[in-house]
Design an enzyme around this catalytic site. Structure first.
Site, PDB file in Angstrom:
ATOM      1  NE  ARG A 174      -0.023 -27.812  15.381  1.00 41.04           N
ATOM      2  CZ  ARG A 174      -0.846 -26.810  15.227  1.00 41.04           C
ATOM      3  NH1 ARG A 174      -2.115 -27.014  15.088  1.00 41.04           N
ATOM      4  NH2 ARG A 174      -0.401 -25.583  15.171  1.00 41.04           N
ATOM      5  NE  ARG A 219       1.370 -15.026  10.363  1.00 44.58           N
ATOM      6  CZ  ARG A 219       0.963 -16.285  10.466  1.00 44.58           C
ATOM      7  NH1 ARG A 219       0.783 -16.837  11.640  1.00 44.58           N
ATOM      8  NH2 ARG A 219       0.729 -16.978   9.391  1.00 44.58           N
ATOM      9  NE  ARG A 229       3.735 -21.199  16.172  1.00 42.48           N
ATOM     10  CZ  ARG A 229       3.344 -20.045  15.636  1.00 42.48           C
ATOM     11  NH1 ARG A 229       3.965 -18.924  15.952  1.00 42.48           N
ATOM     12  NH2 ARG A 229       2.342 -20.013  14.796  1.00 42.48           N
ATOM     13  CE  LYS A 276      -1.652 -25.455   9.448  1.00 41.28           C
ATOM     14  NZ  LYS A 276      -1.701 -24.480  10.496  1.00 41.28           N
ATOM     15  NE  ARG A 329      -0.480 -15.539  18.487  1.00 40.43           N
ATOM     16  CZ  ARG A 329      -1.014 -16.101  17.396  1.00 40.43           C
ATOM     17  NH1 ARG A 329      -2.058 -15.555  16.813  1.00 40.43           N
ATOM     18  NH2 ARG A 329      -0.504 -17.187  16.884  1.00 40.43           N
TER      19      ARG A 329
HETATM   20  P1  ADP Z   1       0.364 -22.393  14.192  1.00 42.35           P
HETATM   21  O1  ADP Z   1       0.299 -21.099  13.479  1.00 42.35           O
HETATM   22  O2  ADP Z   1       1.603 -22.672  14.962  1.00 42.35           O
HETATM   23  O3  ADP Z   1      -0.094 -23.543  13.360  1.00 42.35           O
HETATM   24  P2  ADP Z   1      -2.074 -22.491  15.647  1.00 42.35           P
HETATM   25  O4  ADP Z   1      -2.737 -21.189  15.691  1.00 42.35           O
HETATM   26  O5  ADP Z   1      -2.606 -23.536  14.742  1.00 42.35           O
HETATM   27  O6  ADP Z   1      -0.571 -22.193  15.371  1.00 42.35           O
HETATM   28  O7  ADP Z   1      -1.958 -23.101  17.112  1.00 42.35           O
HETATM   29  C1  ADP Z   1      -1.399 -22.363  18.175  1.00 42.35           C
HETATM   30  C2  ADP Z   1      -1.028 -23.287  19.304  1.00 42.35           C
HETATM   31  O8  ADP Z   1      -2.187 -24.001  19.741  1.00 42.35           O
HETATM   32  C3  ADP Z   1      -0.033 -24.374  18.933  1.00 42.35           C
HETATM   33  O9  ADP Z   1       1.304 -23.927  18.999  1.00 42.35           O
HETATM   34  C4  ADP Z   1      -0.345 -25.436  19.985  1.00 42.35           C
HETATM   35  O10 ADP Z   1       0.198 -25.094  21.245  1.00 42.35           O
HETATM   36  C5  ADP Z   1      -1.852 -25.330  20.099  1.00 42.35           C
HETATM   37  N1  ADP Z   1      -2.517 -26.266  19.165  1.00 42.35           N
HETATM   38  C6  ADP Z   1      -3.266 -25.950  18.084  1.00 42.35           C
HETATM   39  N2  ADP Z   1      -3.723 -27.050  17.456  1.00 42.35           N
HETATM   40  C7  ADP Z   1      -3.240 -28.104  18.154  1.00 42.35           C
HETATM   41  C8  ADP Z   1      -3.335 -29.516  18.017  1.00 42.35           C
HETATM   42  N3  ADP Z   1      -4.004 -30.078  16.990  1.00 42.35           N
HETATM   43  N4  ADP Z   1      -2.716 -30.292  18.939  1.00 42.35           N
HETATM   44  C9  ADP Z   1      -2.034 -29.742  19.956  1.00 42.35           C
HETATM   45  N5  ADP Z   1      -1.885 -28.435  20.134  1.00 42.35           N
HETATM   46  C10 ADP Z   1      -2.477 -27.605  19.254  1.00 42.35           C
END
Ligand code: ADP
Ligand code: ZN
Length: 219
Positions: A88, A127, A171, A13, A160
């Site tokens: 989310r 990654r 996740r 995404k 990471r």
């Molecule tokens: P992913 O690739 O897991 O979707 P993101 O880069 O979107 O990861 O987000 C990384 C981290 O940031 C998440 O695992 C969470 O800890 C935090 N995070 C991001 N967006 C949200 C959200 N909308 N609500 C709560 N935590 C969030």
């Protein structure tokens, strides 16, 4: 125009968001990126978020929403937004509705990128991120020219914390728990659009982005 992107971590995404934001001149708001920026700059917000992020857990809503609200004050959102990583949960979806209502903005589309989980686990484990500029590589599909080194800035590439297999699993578990209800939430509002992507579907994120872009252009 206001687009919400749904999809598991690693569903591509972020790529779809990049393409749509560049080609349609929409502001790309990624809550994950905003959090990582705060981590890097060691802000208060970053400190609050770190322990959750390292475990792959959701950061509490009060912290996340405050950050999003601040971002939504920037002038570049006037042209439209592609929101990536938020909401989310249904609770976040309702918070977003309220926030947008205040600004007189309507969500045009909730785009759900649907990729099988087994493909995702593999993808994320492949990654690597740059320590310098945060660029992301895939050691199979999109490797750097020189192993372990960033093409853009020469920085060191590393896995990471949240790209490690155990954390990826977590996740995905976190995602699975809330994905269905959030998809139903937007379905009920008649703005849900689901697109299959991945090897099995024979479609890349770029294919999906291209199609949606065409469609949104004529909207
Ligand atoms: P992913 O690739 O897991 O979707 P993101 O880069 O979107 O990861 O987000 C990384 C981290 O940031 C998440 O695992 C969470 O800890 C935090 N995070 C991001 N967006 C949200 C959200 N909308 N609500 C709560 N935590 C969030
Ligand atoms: Zn770099």
């Amino acid at each position: 125009m206001f687009i919400v992107l749904l999809g598991a971590p690693g569903s591509g995404k972020g790529t779809v968001a990049e393409v749509l934001s560049q080609n349609l001149k929409l502001a790309h708001i990624s809550t994950g990126d905003l959090f990582r920026e705060n981590l890097k700059n060691e802000t208060e917000l970053g400190k609050e978020a770190k322990s959750y992020m390292d475990k792959g857990e959701l950061v509490p809503d009060d912290v996340t929403v405050k950050m999003l609200e601040q971002r939504m004050e920037e002038p570049d959102i006037a042209n439209g937004v592609i929101l990536d990583g938020f909401p989310r949960t249904v609770n976040q979806a309702m918070i977003l509705d309220k926030l947008l209502e205040k600004k007189g903005i309507k969500i045009d589309m909730a785009l759900n990128i649907d990729v099988p989980f087994d493909e995702i686990v593999k993808r994320i484990s492949d990654r690597r991120s740059c320590k310098g500029c945060s660029a992301i590589y895939n050691i199979v599909f999109n490797p750097p020219k020189q192993e372990g080194k960033c093409d853009k800035c020469g920085g060191e590439l590393y896995q990471r914390e949240d790209q490690k297999p155990e954390v990826v699993q977590n996740r995905l578990e976190v995602y699975k728990k809330t994905a269905d209800e959030i998809i139903k939430y937007y379905e009920a509002k008649n703005i849900l659009r689901t697109e299959k992507a991945g090897d099995k579907a024979g479609r890349t994120s770029y294919d999906v982005a291209g199609e949606i872009e065409e469609e949104l252009r004529t909207k």
